[in-house]
Design a protein around this motif. Structure first.
Motif, mmCIF file in Angstrom:
data_model
loop_
_atom_site.group_PDB
_atom_site.id
_atom_site.type_symbol
_atom_site.label_atom_id
_atom_site.label_comp_id
_atom_site.label_asym_id
_atom_site.label_seq_id
_atom_site.Cartn_x
_atom_site.Cartn_y
_atom_site.Cartn_z
ATOM 1 N N LEU A 19 0.826 -1.722 0.509
ATOM 2 C CA LEU A 19 -0.191 -0.219 0.076
ATOM 3 C C LEU A 19 1.015 1.508 -0.053
ATOM 4 C CD1 LEU A 19 -3.184 0.875 -0.247
ATOM 5 C CD2 LEU A 19 -2.563 0.455 2.484
ATOM 6 N N ILE A 20 2.002 1.087 0.686
ATOM 7 C CA ILE A 20 2.810 2.391 0.665
ATOM 8 C C ILE A 20 3.632 2.696 -0.379
ATOM 9 C CG2 ILE A 20 4.466 3.448 2.237
ATOM 10 C CD1 ILE A 20 4.073 1.861 4.314
ATOM 11 N N TYR A 21 3.971 1.853 -1.182
ATOM 12 C CA TYR A 21 4.690 1.423 -2.692
ATOM 13 C C TYR A 21 3.717 1.438 -3.553
ATOM 14 C CZ TYR A 21 6.523 0.063 -6.703
ATOM 15 O OH TYR A 21 6.889 -0.338 -7.988
ATOM 16 N N LEU A 22 2.419 1.595 -3.486
ATOM 17 C CA LEU A 22 2.031 2.234 -4.634
ATOM 18 C C LEU A 22 1.089 3.860 -3.965
ATOM 19 C CD1 LEU A 22 -1.445 -0.741 -4.692
ATOM 20 C CD2 LEU A 22 0.866 0.168 -6.433
ATOM 21 N N ILE A 23 0.528 4.442 -3.127
ATOM 22 C CA ILE A 23 0.696 5.397 -2.168
ATOM 23 C C ILE A 23 1.927 6.603 -3.238
ATOM 24 C CG2 ILE A 23 0.139 7.284 -0.992
ATOM 25 C CD1 ILE A 23 -0.818 5.356 0.504
ATOM 26 N N LEU A 24 2.970 6.222 -2.761
ATOM 27 C CA LEU A 24 4.713 7.205 -2.948
ATOM 28 C C LEU A 24 3.799 6.582 -4.486
ATOM 29 C CD1 LEU A 24 7.119 5.677 -0.671
ATOM 30 C CD2 LEU A 24 5.904 7.287 -0.682
ATOM 31 N N LEU A 25 4.204 5.624 -5.425
ATOM 32 C CA LEU A 25 3.804 5.721 -6.908
ATOM 33 C C LEU A 25 2.864 6.638 -7.652
ATOM 34 C CD1 LEU A 25 5.560 3.768 -9.292
ATOM 35 C CD2 LEU A 25 3.626 2.541 -9.030
ATOM 36 N N PHE A 26 2.047 6.609 -6.794
ATOM 37 C CA PHE A 26 0.592 7.618 -7.381
ATOM 38 C C PHE A 26 1.524 8.985 -7.463
ATOM 39 C CE2 PHE A 26 -2.508 9.874 -7.127
ATOM 40 C CZ PHE A 26 -3.539 9.518 -8.120
ATOM 41 N N SER A 27 1.933 9.034 -6.366
ATOM 42 C CA SER A 27 1.981 10.597 -5.566
ATOM 43 C C SER A 27 3.498 11.121 -6.514
ATOM 44 C CB SER A 27 2.513 10.251 -3.721
ATOM 45 O OG SER A 27 3.459 11.532 -4.068
ATOM 46 N N LEU A 28 4.120 10.278 -7.183
ATOM 47 C CA LEU A 28 5.460 10.335 -7.248
ATOM 48 C C LEU A 28 4.929 10.984 -9.286
ATOM 49 C CD1 LEU A 28 8.383 10.914 -8.572
ATOM 50 C CD2 LEU A 28 8.211 8.288 -9.057
ATOM 51 N N GLN A 29 4.137 10.245 -9.986
ATOM 52 C CA GLN A 29 3.963 9.675 -10.818
ATOM 53 C C GLN A 29 2.299 11.375 -10.932
ATOM 54 O OE1 GLN A 29 4.209 7.852 -14.052
ATOM 55 N NE2 GLN A 29 5.406 6.940 -12.492
ATOM 56 N N ALA A 30 1.575 11.491 -10.679
ATOM 57 C CA ALA A 30 1.270 12.358 -9.988
ATOM 58 C C ALA A 30 1.819 14.235 -9.958
ATOM 59 C CB ALA A 30 0.378 13.136 -8.645
ATOM 60 N N ARG A 31 3.112 14.152 -9.288
ATOM 61 C CA ARG A 31 4.214 15.119 -9.217
ATOM 62 C C ARG A 31 4.969 15.466 -11.215
ATOM 63 N NH1 ARG A 31 6.438 17.212 -5.186
ATOM 64 N NH2 ARG A 31 5.829 17.174 -3.173
ATOM 65 N N LEU A 32 5.302 13.706 -12.109
ATOM 66 C CA LEU A 32 5.781 13.805 -12.939
ATOM 67 C C LEU A 32 4.942 14.475 -13.931
ATOM 68 C CD1 LEU A 32 8.159 10.824 -12.293
ATOM 69 C CD2 LEU A 32 8.078 13.253 -12.223
ATOM 70 N N HIS A 33 3.504 14.584 -14.220
ATOM 71 C CA HIS A 33 2.311 14.803 -14.747
ATOM 72 C C HIS A 33 1.526 15.823 -14.971
ATOM 73 C CE1 HIS A 33 4.331 10.775 -15.749
ATOM 74 N NE2 HIS A 33 4.217 10.576 -17.332
#
Ligand code: ZN
Length: 238
Positions: free
Chosen positions: A18-32
């Motif tokens: 869950l933590i990994y998915l949250i971090l991944l989602f937040s990184l993608q949101a930042r990069l897009h």
């Protein structure tokens, strides 16, 4: 006992996922992110906010959050050797519509170097930027400490850009002093210099940006500034 252990392991594994998915989602949101839009009215006062010496693993990200929240575009003069490990910070800068320019590779006083060493300070940084942002091309160079001479000018093929108002944050005073220094002196068509390796700078800008907006200032990147500002020619050394 056995079942309790399996349950515990399952709980830890799911939490990690869950933590990994949250971090991944937040990184993608930042990069897009949708780039910050700024419509410039050349008749209205404008200033360019610039940051030197980053990217910084601790402070550039919160600074990018603040600039995005305020929809303020800025220009980052980056140091080549600070890029390694901070690649996503540069990707986010570009995605958010900020400008990335060059401040050397290892932050030396360029006036003490031979032409070949000066060239290396530029191309090594260009090379790192190119690897991370292949479609991006830096257009300006700010010499460390604002120091340059004829040899530096002749060796660096990019226009040199200095500043007109020094926030003094390089000396690490408290945020209130940096704020006073800027707010008392800022004028139309100033290029402000800050450093994104300083937590006091972020505190300063939290208060300063809304105040500058209230006073009617528009915020522009260096390219936009040089396109619109009437005093631009004195700030561009080439
Ligand atoms: Zn510097």
């Amino acid at each position: 006992m056995k079942y309790r252990n399996i349950g515990f392991i399952l709980f830890i594994s799911l939490s990690c996922l869950l933590i990994y998915l949250i971090l991944l989602f937040s990184l993608q949101a930042r990069l897009h992110r949708t780039p910050i839009q700024s419509e410039i009215d050349p008749q209205q006062p404008m200033i360019a906010i610039t940051f030197d010496d980053g990217p910084n693993a601790s402070y550039t990200l919160p600074l990018l959050d603040l600039l995005y929240k305020e929809q303020v575009p800025a220009t980052f003069f980056v140091v080549g050797e600070a890029i390694s490990g901070n690649e996503n910070i540069l990707r986010e800068m570009a995605a958010s519509g900020h400008e990335i320019e060059i401040h050397s590779f290892s932050h030396p006083d360029l006036t003490t170097l031979a032409p070949q060493q000066i060239r290396e300070e530029l191309w090594k940084t260009e090379e790192r930027l190119q690897t991370i942002l292949p479609d991006y091309h830096a257009r300006y160079f700010r010499p460390p400490y604002g120091k340059y001479n004829q040899q530096v000018q002749q060796t660096i093929p990019l226009p040199l850009v200095l500043w007109t108002l020094d926030s003094g944050d390089w000396d690490h005073p408290q945020a209130s002093s940096i704020y006073d220094q800027v707010i008392q002196q800022v004028q139309n068509q100033d290029i402000l210099i800050f450093h994104d390796d300083n937590p006091e700078t972020i505190k300063t800008l939290k208060k300063l940006i809304p105040e500058l907006k209230k006073e009617g200032f528009q915020f522009v990147t260096i390219s936009s500034f040089l396109e619109h500002a009437s005093s631009a020619s004195v700030l561009l050394i080439k």
